[in-house]
Write a protein that holds these residues in place. Sequence first.
Motif, PDB file in Angstrom:
ATOM      1  N   ALA A  58       1.017  -1.203  -0.059  1.00 29.57           N
ATOM      2  CA  ALA A  58       0.276   0.088   0.072  1.00 29.57           C
ATOM      3  C   ALA A  58       0.873   1.456   0.091  1.00 29.57           C
ATOM      4  N   THR A  59       0.394   2.203  -0.291  1.00 33.00           N
ATOM      5  CA  THR A  59       1.025   3.639  -0.177  1.00 33.00           C
ATOM      6  C   THR A  59       0.965   3.899   1.283  1.00 33.00           C
ATOM      7  N   GLN A  60       1.785   5.230   1.487  1.00 28.33           N
ATOM      8  CA  GLN A  60       1.529   5.670   2.993  1.00 28.33           C
ATOM      9  C   GLN A  60       0.272   5.837   3.654  1.00 28.33           C
ATOM     10  N   GLU A  78      12.425 -19.252 -13.672  1.00 31.66           N
ATOM     11  CA  GLU A  78      12.012 -19.650 -12.262  1.00 31.66           C
ATOM     12  C   GLU A  78      13.012 -19.082 -11.214  1.00 31.66           C
ATOM     13  N   ASN A  79      14.076 -18.571 -11.409  1.00 31.30           N
ATOM     14  CA  ASN A  79      15.074 -18.394 -10.569  1.00 31.30           C
ATOM     15  C   ASN A  79      15.042 -16.790 -10.387  1.00 31.30           C
ATOM     16  N   THR A  80      14.289 -16.075 -11.209  1.00 27.74           N
ATOM     17  CA  THR A  80      14.007 -14.531 -10.955  1.00 27.74           C
ATOM     18  C   THR A  80      13.591 -14.015 -10.210  1.00 27.74           C
ATOM     19  N   PHE A  81      13.916 -13.099  -9.087  1.00 21.88           N
ATOM     20  CA  PHE A  81      13.407 -12.506  -8.047  1.00 21.88           C
ATOM     21  C   PHE A  81      12.623 -11.440  -8.513  1.00 21.88           C
ATOM     22  N   PHE A  82      11.621 -10.998  -7.951  1.00 21.89           N
ATOM     23  CA  PHE A  82      10.866  -9.724  -8.148  1.00 21.89           C
ATOM     24  C   PHE A  82       9.913  -9.334  -7.185  1.00 21.89           C
ATOM     25  N   ASP A  83      10.042  -8.278  -6.565  1.00 21.23           N
ATOM     26  CA  ASP A  83       9.212  -8.045  -5.525  1.00 21.23           C
ATOM     27  C   ASP A  83       8.856  -6.513  -5.416  1.00 21.23           C
ATOM     28  N   VAL A  84       7.614  -6.171  -5.092  1.00 20.61           N
ATOM     29  CA  VAL A  84       7.191  -4.783  -4.968  1.00 20.61           C
ATOM     30  C   VAL A  84       7.337  -4.290  -3.549  1.00 20.61           C
ATOM     31  N   TYR A  85       8.242  -3.166  -3.409  1.00 19.30           N
ATOM     32  CA  TYR A  85       8.585  -2.623  -2.058  1.00 19.30           C
ATOM     33  C   TYR A  85       7.500  -1.679  -1.643  1.00 19.30           C
ATOM     34  N   GLY A  86       7.111  -0.657  -2.635  1.00 18.63           N
ATOM     35  CA  GLY A  86       6.362   0.638  -1.954  1.00 18.63           C
ATOM     36  C   GLY A  86       6.229   1.571  -3.469  1.00 18.63           C
ATOM     37  N   PHE A  87       5.771   2.488  -2.985  1.00 19.61           N
ATOM     38  CA  PHE A  87       5.306   3.503  -4.281  1.00 19.61           C
ATOM     39  C   PHE A  87       5.843   4.854  -3.758  1.00 19.61           C
ATOM     40  N   VAL A  99      10.540  -1.619  -7.187  1.00 20.42           N
ATOM     41  CA  VAL A  99      10.629  -2.914  -7.130  1.00 20.42           C
ATOM     42  C   VAL A  99      12.042  -3.465  -6.979  1.00 20.42           C
ATOM     43  N   GLY A 100      12.208  -4.621  -6.457  1.00 24.03           N
ATOM     44  CA  GLY A 100      13.607  -5.146  -6.372  1.00 24.03           C
ATOM     45  C   GLY A 100      13.688  -6.553  -7.362  1.00 24.03           C
ATOM     46  N   SER A 101      14.589  -6.681  -8.113  1.00 26.31           N
ATOM     47  CA  SER A 101      14.685  -7.717  -9.086  1.00 26.31           C
ATOM     48  C   SER A 101      16.152  -7.920  -9.537  1.00 26.31           C
ATOM     49  N   HIS A 123      16.154  -9.579 -12.478  1.00 22.93           N
ATOM     50  CA  HIS A 123      15.931  -9.864 -13.904  1.00 22.93           C
ATOM     51  C   HIS A 123      17.186  -9.403 -14.724  1.00 22.93           C
ATOM     52  N   GLU A 124      17.624 -10.610 -15.448  1.00 20.44           N
ATOM     53  CA  GLU A 124      18.880 -10.334 -16.252  1.00 20.44           C
ATOM     54  C   GLU A 124      19.978  -9.667 -15.818  1.00 20.44           C
ATOM     55  N   THR A 125      20.186 -10.066 -14.434  1.00 21.43           N
ATOM     56  CA  THR A 125      21.252  -9.708 -13.590  1.00 21.43           C
ATOM     57  C   THR A 125      21.693 -10.803 -12.876  1.00 21.43           C
ATOM     58  N   ASP A 126      22.804 -11.003 -11.987  1.00 25.56           N
ATOM     59  CA  ASP A 126      23.052 -11.660 -10.823  1.00 25.56           C
ATOM     60  C   ASP A 126      22.620 -11.292  -9.581  1.00 25.56           C
ATOM     61  N   THR A 127      22.536  -9.907  -9.601  1.00 27.39           N
ATOM     62  CA  THR A 127      22.365  -9.259  -8.059  1.00 27.39           C
ATOM     63  C   THR A 127      20.670  -8.549  -7.903  1.00 27.39           C
ATOM     64  N   VAL A 128      20.212  -8.905  -6.843  1.00 23.21           N
ATOM     65  CA  VAL A 128      18.904  -8.195  -6.743  1.00 23.21           C
ATOM     66  C   VAL A 128      19.253  -6.513  -6.796  1.00 23.21           C
ATOM     67  N   ALA A 129      18.557  -5.601  -7.241  1.00 25.14           N
ATOM     68  CA  ALA A 129      18.724  -4.200  -7.277  1.00 25.14           C
ATOM     69  C   ALA A 129      17.404  -3.674  -7.042  1.00 25.14           C
ATOM     70  N   LEU A 130      17.118  -2.344  -6.646  1.00 29.30           N
ATOM     71  CA  LEU A 130      16.074  -1.701  -6.515  1.00 29.30           C
ATOM     72  C   LEU A 130      15.808  -0.627  -7.577  1.00 29.30           C
ATOM     73  N   TYR A 131      14.789  -0.789  -8.244  1.00 29.59           N
ATOM     74  CA  TYR A 131      14.370  -0.175  -9.547  1.00 29.59           C
ATOM     75  C   TYR A 131      13.261   0.856  -9.305  1.00 29.59           C
ATOM     76  N   LEU A 132      12.951   1.860 -10.159  1.00 28.79           N
ATOM     77  CA  LEU A 132      12.040   2.652 -10.141  1.00 28.79           C
ATOM     78  C   LEU A 132      11.042   2.164 -11.465  1.00 28.79           C
TER      79      LEU A 132
END
Length: 187
Positions: free
Chosen positions: A115-117, A154-163, A172-174, A176-185
Amino acid sequence: EPGLEISKFYWKRDDLLVIGLVSYRNQMAAYWGLSGLITRAPGEDKIRSLFPDELNDVIDKDNVVAWLPDDPDHILVMYAEDLYKGNGVYKINLNDPSQHEVVMKPQTRIVGYVATQDGQIRGRAKVGSYGGLNWSLKKANGGWRNITRRMTNENTFFDVYGFPQDERYAYVGSNHETDTVALYLFD
Protein backbone atom coordinates in the motif's frame (compact mmCIF):
# COMPACT_ATOMS: atom_id res chain seq x y z
CA GLU A 1 1.61 -20.78 26.07
CA PRO A 2 3.73 -23.56 24.53
CA GLY A 3 4.59 -22.89 20.89
CA LEU A 4 3.86 -19.14 21.15
CA GLU A 5 6.64 -16.97 19.72
CA ILE A 6 7.13 -13.24 19.24
CA SER A 7 7.59 -12.72 15.51
CA LYS A 8 8.08 -8.93 15.26
CA PHE A 9 7.95 -5.59 17.05
CA TYR A 10 6.71 -2.26 15.69
CA TRP A 11 6.38 1.23 17.15
CA LYS A 12 3.32 3.29 16.31
CA ARG A 13 3.05 7.00 17.17
CA ASP A 14 5.99 6.73 19.63
CA ASP A 15 3.76 5.56 22.48
CA LEU A 16 2.46 2.17 21.41
CA LEU A 17 4.34 -1.07 20.86
CA VAL A 18 2.68 -3.43 18.37
CA ILE A 19 3.85 -7.02 18.83
CA GLY A 20 3.40 -9.83 16.31
CA LEU A 21 2.81 -13.29 17.76
CA VAL A 22 2.72 -16.69 16.10
CA SER A 23 1.66 -20.02 17.56
CA TYR A 24 2.90 -23.06 15.66
CA ARG A 25 0.78 -26.19 15.77
CA ASN A 26 1.04 -29.69 14.45
CA GLN A 27 -2.38 -30.77 13.28
CA MET A 28 -3.26 -33.69 11.02
CA ALA A 29 0.41 -34.20 10.06
CA ALA A 30 0.70 -30.56 8.97
CA TYR A 31 2.82 -27.96 10.74
CA TRP A 32 1.26 -24.51 10.52
CA GLY A 33 0.94 -21.31 12.51
CA LEU A 34 -1.70 -18.95 13.83
CA SER A 35 -0.59 -15.36 14.12
CA GLY A 36 -1.85 -12.11 15.57
CA LEU A 37 -1.00 -8.65 16.84
CA ILE A 38 -1.15 -7.27 20.36
CA THR A 39 -0.37 -3.79 21.68
CA ARG A 40 1.25 -2.51 24.82
CA ALA A 41 1.86 1.11 25.79
CA PRO A 42 5.20 1.74 27.59
CA GLY A 43 4.80 1.79 31.36
CA GLU A 44 1.40 0.06 31.24
CA ASP A 45 0.64 -3.52 32.22
CA LYS A 46 -2.32 -3.76 29.87
CA ILE A 47 -1.86 -5.92 26.76
CA ARG A 48 -4.63 -5.83 24.16
CA SER A 49 -5.35 -7.93 21.08
CA LEU A 50 -5.84 -5.90 17.91
CA PHE A 51 -8.51 -8.28 16.65
CA PRO A 52 -11.95 -8.41 18.25
CA ASP A 53 -13.49 -11.67 19.43
CA GLU A 54 -15.43 -12.29 16.20
CA LEU A 55 -12.10 -12.45 14.34
CA ASN A 56 -10.48 -15.04 16.59
CA ASP A 57 -10.76 -17.67 13.87
CA VAL A 58 -8.68 -15.59 11.46
CA ILE A 59 -5.48 -17.56 10.82
CA ASP A 60 -2.95 -15.03 9.56
CA LYS A 61 -3.21 -11.55 11.06
CA ASP A 62 0.25 -10.24 11.90
CA ASN A 63 1.35 -8.74 8.56
CA VAL A 64 1.14 -4.95 8.62
CA VAL A 65 0.47 -3.68 5.09
CA ALA A 66 0.65 0.05 5.94
CA TRP A 67 1.52 2.01 9.09
CA LEU A 68 -0.43 5.09 7.94
CA PRO A 69 1.99 7.69 9.37
CA ASP A 70 -0.55 10.50 8.95
CA ASP A 71 -3.23 8.51 10.81
CA PRO A 72 -2.04 7.85 14.38
CA ASP A 73 -5.04 5.68 15.28
CA HIS A 74 -5.06 3.07 12.47
CA ILE A 75 -2.93 0.51 10.64
CA LEU A 76 -3.70 -1.80 7.70
CA VAL A 77 -3.25 -5.51 8.44
CA MET A 78 -3.38 -8.43 6.02
CA TYR A 79 -5.46 -11.39 7.21
CA ALA A 80 -6.50 -14.84 6.07
CA GLU A 81 -9.73 -16.40 7.33
CA ASP A 82 -8.58 -19.87 6.36
CA LEU A 83 -5.85 -21.56 4.35
CA TYR A 84 -7.87 -21.69 1.13
CA LYS A 85 -9.63 -18.31 0.77
CA GLY A 86 -6.57 -16.13 0.29
CA ASN A 87 -5.74 -12.89 2.08
CA GLY A 88 -7.61 -9.64 2.61
CA VAL A 89 -6.85 -6.37 4.42
CA TYR A 90 -8.41 -4.79 7.53
CA LYS A 91 -8.06 -1.21 8.70
CA ILE A 92 -7.63 -1.67 12.46
CA ASN A 93 -8.42 1.04 15.03
CA LEU A 94 -5.60 0.89 17.61
CA ASN A 95 -7.71 2.57 20.30
CA ASP A 96 -10.79 0.39 19.79
CA PRO A 97 -10.05 -2.87 17.94
CA SER A 98 -13.76 -3.65 17.72
CA GLN A 99 -13.94 -0.78 15.20
CA HIS A 100 -12.39 -2.31 12.09
CA GLU A 101 -13.06 -1.91 8.41
CA VAL A 102 -12.54 -4.38 5.58
CA VAL A 103 -10.37 -2.62 2.99
CA MET A 104 -9.90 -5.64 0.68
CA LYS A 105 -11.98 -8.81 0.93
CA PRO A 106 -10.01 -12.07 0.85
CA GLN A 107 -9.23 -13.25 -2.66
CA THR A 108 -8.16 -16.72 -3.69
CA ARG A 109 -4.39 -17.18 -4.20
CA ILE A 110 -3.55 -13.62 -3.01
CA VAL A 111 -0.59 -13.87 -0.61
CA GLY A 112 0.51 -10.26 -0.20
CA TYR A 113 -0.40 -6.60 -0.58
CA VAL A 114 1.57 -3.36 -0.80
CA ALA A 115 0.00 0.00 0.00
CA THR A 116 0.91 3.65 -0.26
CA GLN A 117 1.66 5.59 2.92
CA ASP A 118 -1.93 6.86 2.98
CA GLY A 119 -3.31 3.31 2.79
CA GLN A 120 -4.27 2.89 -0.85
CA ILE A 121 -3.70 -0.73 -1.91
CA ARG A 122 -1.69 -0.46 -5.13
CA GLY A 123 0.08 -3.81 -5.39
CA ARG A 124 -0.75 -7.43 -4.76
CA ALA A 125 1.03 -10.76 -5.07
CA LYS A 126 -0.82 -13.80 -6.36
CA VAL A 127 0.30 -17.41 -6.57
CA GLY A 128 0.34 -18.29 -10.25
CA SER A 129 -0.95 -21.47 -11.86
CA TYR A 130 2.55 -23.01 -11.76
CA GLY A 131 3.33 -21.93 -8.20
CA GLY A 132 5.29 -18.81 -9.11
CA LEU A 133 4.48 -15.41 -7.64
CA ASN A 134 2.81 -12.84 -9.92
CA TRP A 135 2.77 -9.17 -8.94
CA SER A 136 0.02 -6.87 -10.16
CA LEU A 137 -0.38 -3.10 -9.85
CA LYS A 138 -3.75 -1.39 -9.55
CA LYS A 139 -4.79 0.55 -12.65
CA ALA A 140 -6.62 3.88 -12.60
CA ASN A 141 -9.88 2.13 -13.58
CA GLY A 142 -9.64 -0.21 -10.55
CA GLY A 143 -8.47 -3.27 -12.48
CA TRP A 144 -5.11 -5.01 -11.99
CA ARG A 145 -2.14 -5.16 -14.40
CA ASN A 146 0.21 -8.13 -14.11
CA ILE A 147 3.77 -6.78 -14.16
CA THR A 148 5.64 -10.09 -13.85
CA ARG A 149 4.14 -12.03 -16.75
CA ARG A 150 7.23 -11.58 -18.98
CA MET A 151 9.61 -13.15 -16.47
CA THR A 152 9.91 -16.78 -17.49
CA ASN A 153 13.04 -17.78 -15.58
CA GLU A 154 11.99 -19.51 -12.35
CA ASN A 155 15.08 -18.15 -10.57
CA THR A 156 14.12 -14.53 -11.23
CA PHE A 157 13.39 -12.57 -8.08
CA PHE A 158 10.80 -9.79 -8.30
CA ASP A 159 9.14 -8.01 -5.39
CA VAL A 160 7.19 -4.75 -4.98
CA TYR A 161 8.43 -2.65 -2.04
CA GLY A 162 6.39 0.54 -2.21
CA PHE A 163 5.32 3.55 -4.20
CA PRO A 164 6.45 7.13 -4.73
CA GLN A 165 3.83 9.87 -4.87
CA ASP A 166 3.66 9.66 -8.67
CA GLU A 167 1.12 6.88 -9.25
CA ARG A 168 2.75 5.82 -12.52
CA TYR A 169 5.71 4.25 -10.67
CA ALA A 170 6.54 1.54 -8.12
CA TYR A 171 9.72 0.65 -6.25
CA VAL A 172 10.64 -2.96 -7.07
CA GLY A 173 13.52 -5.28 -6.33
CA SER A 174 14.59 -7.68 -9.06
CA ASN A 175 17.49 -9.69 -10.44
CA HIS A 176 15.90 -9.87 -13.91
CA GLU A 177 18.74 -10.31 -16.43
CA THR A 178 21.38 -9.79 -13.68
CA ASP A 179 23.01 -11.82 -10.90
CA THR A 180 22.22 -9.31 -8.15
CA VAL A 181 18.92 -8.02 -6.82
CA ALA A 182 18.71 -4.27 -7.25
CA LEU A 183 16.11 -1.61 -6.43
CA TYR A 184 14.38 -0.13 -9.48
CA LEU A 185 11.84 2.58 -10.16
CA PHE A 186 9.32 0.65 -12.27
CA ASP A 187 6.82 2.33 -14.60
